[in-house]
Design a protein around this motif. Structure first.
Motif, PDB file in Angstrom:
ATOM      1  N   LYS A   1       8.750   5.618 -10.223  1.00 47.36           N
ATOM      2  CA  LYS A   1       7.700   5.502  -9.212  1.00 47.36           C
ATOM      3  C   LYS A   1       8.323   5.117  -7.887  1.00 47.36           C
ATOM      4  O   LYS A   1       9.530   4.947  -7.772  1.00 47.36           O
ATOM      5  N   ALA A   2       7.475   4.953  -6.879  1.00 49.96           N
ATOM      6  CA  ALA A   2       7.965   4.515  -5.584  1.00 49.96           C
ATOM      7  C   ALA A   2       8.542   3.112  -5.701  1.00 49.96           C
ATOM      8  O   ALA A   2       8.132   2.321  -6.552  1.00 49.96           O
ATOM      9  N   ASP A   3       9.530   2.806  -4.856  1.00 56.05           N
ATOM     10  CA  ASP A   3      10.169   1.510  -4.891  1.00 56.05           C
ATOM     11  C   ASP A   3       9.159   0.417  -4.577  1.00 56.05           C
ATOM     12  O   ASP A   3       8.364   0.514  -3.658  1.00 56.05           O
TER      13      ASP A   3
ATOM     14  N   SER B   1       6.499  -0.557  -6.127  1.00 56.48           N
ATOM     15  CA  SER B   1       5.086  -0.210  -6.219  1.00 56.48           C
ATOM     16  C   SER B   1       4.314  -1.374  -6.814  1.00 56.48           C
ATOM     17  O   SER B   1       4.853  -2.154  -7.593  1.00 56.48           O
TER      18      SER B   1
ATOM     19  N   THR C   1      16.198  -3.259  -3.283  1.00 60.32           N
ATOM     20  CA  THR C   1      14.829  -2.859  -2.943  1.00 60.32           C
ATOM     21  C   THR C   1      13.810  -3.947  -3.224  1.00 60.32           C
ATOM     22  O   THR C   1      12.642  -3.776  -2.923  1.00 60.32           O
TER      23      THR C   1
ATOM     24  N   LEU D   1      11.901  -5.435  -0.079  1.00 58.68           N
ATOM     25  CA  LEU D   1      11.183  -4.553   0.835  1.00 58.68           C
ATOM     26  C   LEU D   1       9.775  -5.048   1.109  1.00 58.68           C
ATOM     27  O   LEU D   1       9.236  -4.856   2.179  1.00 58.68           O
ATOM     28  N   ARG D   2       9.144  -5.682   0.143  1.00 54.10           N
ATOM     29  CA  ARG D   2       7.794  -6.176   0.341  1.00 54.10           C
ATOM     30  C   ARG D   2       7.741  -7.656   0.017  1.00 54.10           C
ATOM     31  O   ARG D   2       8.562  -8.173  -0.744  1.00 54.10           O
TER      32      ARG D   2
ATOM     33  N   SER E   1      -1.029   7.525   4.030  1.00 51.46           N
ATOM     34  CA  SER E   1       0.139   6.743   3.617  1.00 51.46           C
ATOM     35  C   SER E   1       1.425   7.544   3.764  1.00 51.46           C
ATOM     36  O   SER E   1       2.468   6.993   4.118  1.00 51.46           O
ATOM     37  N   LYS E   2       1.355   8.848   3.528  1.00 52.35           N
ATOM     38  CA  LYS E   2       2.533   9.684   3.778  1.00 52.35           C
ATOM     39  C   LYS E   2       2.873   9.741   5.263  1.00 52.35           C
ATOM     40  O   LYS E   2       4.041   9.816   5.639  1.00 52.35           O
TER      41      LYS E   2
ATOM     42  N   GLU F   1       3.320   5.279   6.255  1.00 51.06           N
ATOM     43  CA  GLU F   1       4.018   4.287   5.450  1.00 51.06           C
ATOM     44  C   GLU F   1       5.487   4.646   5.298  1.00 51.06           C
ATOM     45  O   GLU F   1       5.854   5.823   5.266  1.00 51.06           O
ATOM     46  N   ARG F   2       6.306   3.616   5.188  1.00 48.18           N
ATOM     47  CA  ARG F   2       7.723   3.832   4.915  1.00 48.18           C
ATOM     48  C   ARG F   2       7.947   4.185   3.445  1.00 48.18           C
ATOM     49  O   ARG F   2       8.777   5.032   3.123  1.00 48.18           O
ATOM     50  N   ILE F   3       7.218   3.522   2.540  1.00 47.75           N
ATOM     51  CA  ILE F   3       7.312   3.816   1.108  1.00 47.75           C
ATOM     52  C   ILE F   3       5.892   4.082   0.612  1.00 47.75           C
ATOM     53  O   ILE F   3       5.190   3.156   0.198  1.00 47.75           O
TER      54      ILE F   3
END
Length: 533
Positions: free
Chosen positions: A62-64, A66, A161, A164-165, A368-369, A372-374
């Protein structure tokens, strides 16, 4: 002819085999439950000879970083909430542990088919390859070393990663809330950007140094071969150019002197002239261009031709989109762009009640595409919709929305205008957060869909200043916004009327969000009955 007795006795012994650990091992007839020494030796040999078939139990990538699915509120936009809101946190954890236990039992119940082995010679000929020479051994060893190095490198990637959040740090803290990412703590991002730029500058300097050295070597060789020196006129020209370049760069960095209108307190762009992230040279032109583009995206009263929809259903959808934005920790610009896409699509296409939530999910996915960065994966959006739609339906709706929009996603957003106005007026963070609350709460109000985004931002900021008793519309705000109070006074009344309405439990996401301490509890600020307009 019949085989002799000795051969038949041997074949009967081979046929009478004992099944040990899922494999058939030839040996002597024994009692049930007893294992002889010969059988242990045979099982060890077969385990060494047979390659291990390890099943890869990793999930789909999945996305990093998530969001964890157990902490997302899975609900339908237009119906009753399925789970996660009526339940407590302990009940959610128990449900998650049950799901994990079911998955583990399913994964362990895979049956291994026993492979009958006739003799040890056949196993050796099929599984173990005979090396031709010592070179093959060395090659195999070198390949194994390379593979282990790659595996060691891949282990380091997820560790980077994690930072990142900030949601994971928030989960460890005492206040386990979803709203930690809402504050604009820009210094950390600025440090990251500065470190990146410093690395790029260092790399460019190294490249320039190598090219200059190579050029010096070439000129020295030409001078030695020709026996001539460089013309003095060219030397003088080069010296003049070198002396002129630093002056030009210095002139670009010097802030200009501008004549401001009367009663304007400061020139915000000149004060931040050295900050490249503020883009002070083009900021006024950029926002003037965005005001002109507002005419390209008009939104009319589309509920007249939407037979299956109502204003209440639209407000429910926007409330659900705000909840999704919080659970995925998306940017606020993503939410505003998604709501704009929904309104612009409904102006041109009639939609049924069943596909309204699908339209909201596809709009959030596109936004989001874009911003957003991710961005989250499609599976995340399908999960948050309570699996009401499948992969094909979401991708088809995404294609339809992009076709209707003619792939033009550069829509002016009221949130961007509000940021610009608040920075130019040097408004404090609590006042700006109150203006955000007013603006985000107005997304659910159908009466504001046809208003200009730049005027909506100005009206929200003016109403926040009135609620905080910080004065009215100053000449500084008039200069930077380009609007007077009379231009958006009607919008201020609409926003104030929407705040005075009785709050409903089905539309409580925005109010609960801005009642948190991180948002300075601006939703609890007392309202104004009379405004100075």
């Amino acid at each position: 002819m019949a085989p002799p007795k000795a051969v038949t006795s041997q074949t009967s012994k081979v046929a009478a085999t004992t099944i040990i650990t899922g494999t058939q091992v030839p040996g002597v007839m024994t009692r049930r439950g007893l294992v002889t020494r010969q059988q242990n030796i045979n099982t060890q040999q077969i385990k060494k000879q047979q390659p291990l078939l390890i099943k890869d139990t990793r999930n789909k990538r999945k996305a990093d970083v998530s969001p964890v699915k157990e902490k997302m509120t899975k609900r339908s936009a237009l119906g009753n909430i399925t789970n996660a809101i009526g339940k407590t946190i302990s009940a959610q954890i128990q449900d998650a542990s049950k799901k994990v236990a079911k998955k583990v039992t399913i994964g362990t119940s895979v049956k291994t088919i026993p492979q009958p082995v006739g003799t040890s010679k056949t196993v050796d000929s099929k599984v173990v390859p005979k090396p031709d020479s010592a070179q093959n051994k060395s090659k195999q060893v070198s390949r194994i070393k390379q593979i282990t190095k790659k595996e060691e490198k891949t282990v380091e990637v997820p560790l980077k990663t994690v930072n990142l959040r900030r949601s994971f740090d928030a989960e460890k803290s005492d206040e386990s809330s979803l709203y930690v990412s809402a504050l604009e703590t820009l210094p950390e991002e600025g440090n990251r950007r500065l470190s990146r730029t410093l690395k790029e500058v260092g790399a460019n300097k190294l490249i320039e140094g190598t090219t200059n050295r190579a050029a010096e070597v070439v000129t020295a060789q030409t001078e030695l071969t020709s026996g001539s020196s460089v013309c003095p006129l060219t030397e003088n020209k080069n010296e003049e150019e070198i002396s002129e370049k630093p002056e030009a760069t210095l002139n670009c960095n010097i802030p200009p002197v501008r004549s401001l209108p009367e009663n304007v307190q400061w020139d915000f762009d000149v004060e931040n002239w050295q900050d490249p992230y503020q883009v002070p040279q083009y900021a006024m032109d950029i926002f003037d261009y965005l005001k002109e583009r507002e005419k390209l995206f008009p939104i009319n009263d589309y509920m007249e031709h939407q037979v299956c929809l109502s204003r209440w259903m639209r407000s429910l959808l926007v409330d659900w989109m705000v909840a999704v934005q919080e659970s995925f920790e998306l940017n606020h610009e993503t939410l505003y762009l998604a709501v704009k896409l929904v309104d612009l699509y409904l102006c041109k296409v009639t939609v049924s009640k069943e596909t309204l939530q699908l339209l909201g999910a596809a709009s959030l996915f596109i936004a989001s595409k874009f911003d957003e960065r991710i961005p989250p994966m499609i599976e995340d959006f399908l999960y948050i919709c309570d699996s009401a739609y499948n992969h094909k339906e979401l991708t088809r709706m995404e294609i339809n929305v992009l076709k209707v929009m003619d792939f033009d996603l550069g829509i002016p957003l009221s949130y961007r205008f509000l940021r610009r106005y608040a920075r130019c007026a040097k408004v404090t963070m609590p006042t700006l957060t109150l203006a955000r609350y007013i603006l985000e709460y107005s997304l659910m109000d159908y009466a504001t869909i046809s208003c200009s985004d730049s005027k909506m931002a100005a009206a929200a900021l003016f109403l926040a200043l009135q609620m905080k008793d910080l004065g009215g519309w100053t000449p500084t705000l008039e200069y930077y916004t380009g609007y007077k109070l009379a231009d958006f006074s009607s919008i201020v009344l609409v926003l104030n009327e929407g705040l005075h309405r009785k709050h409903k439990e089905a539309l409580s996401t925005v109010r609960n969000k801005y009642s948190h301490k991180i948002f300075f509890e601006v939703a609890k600020v007392p309202l104004k009955e009379k405004l100075d307009i």
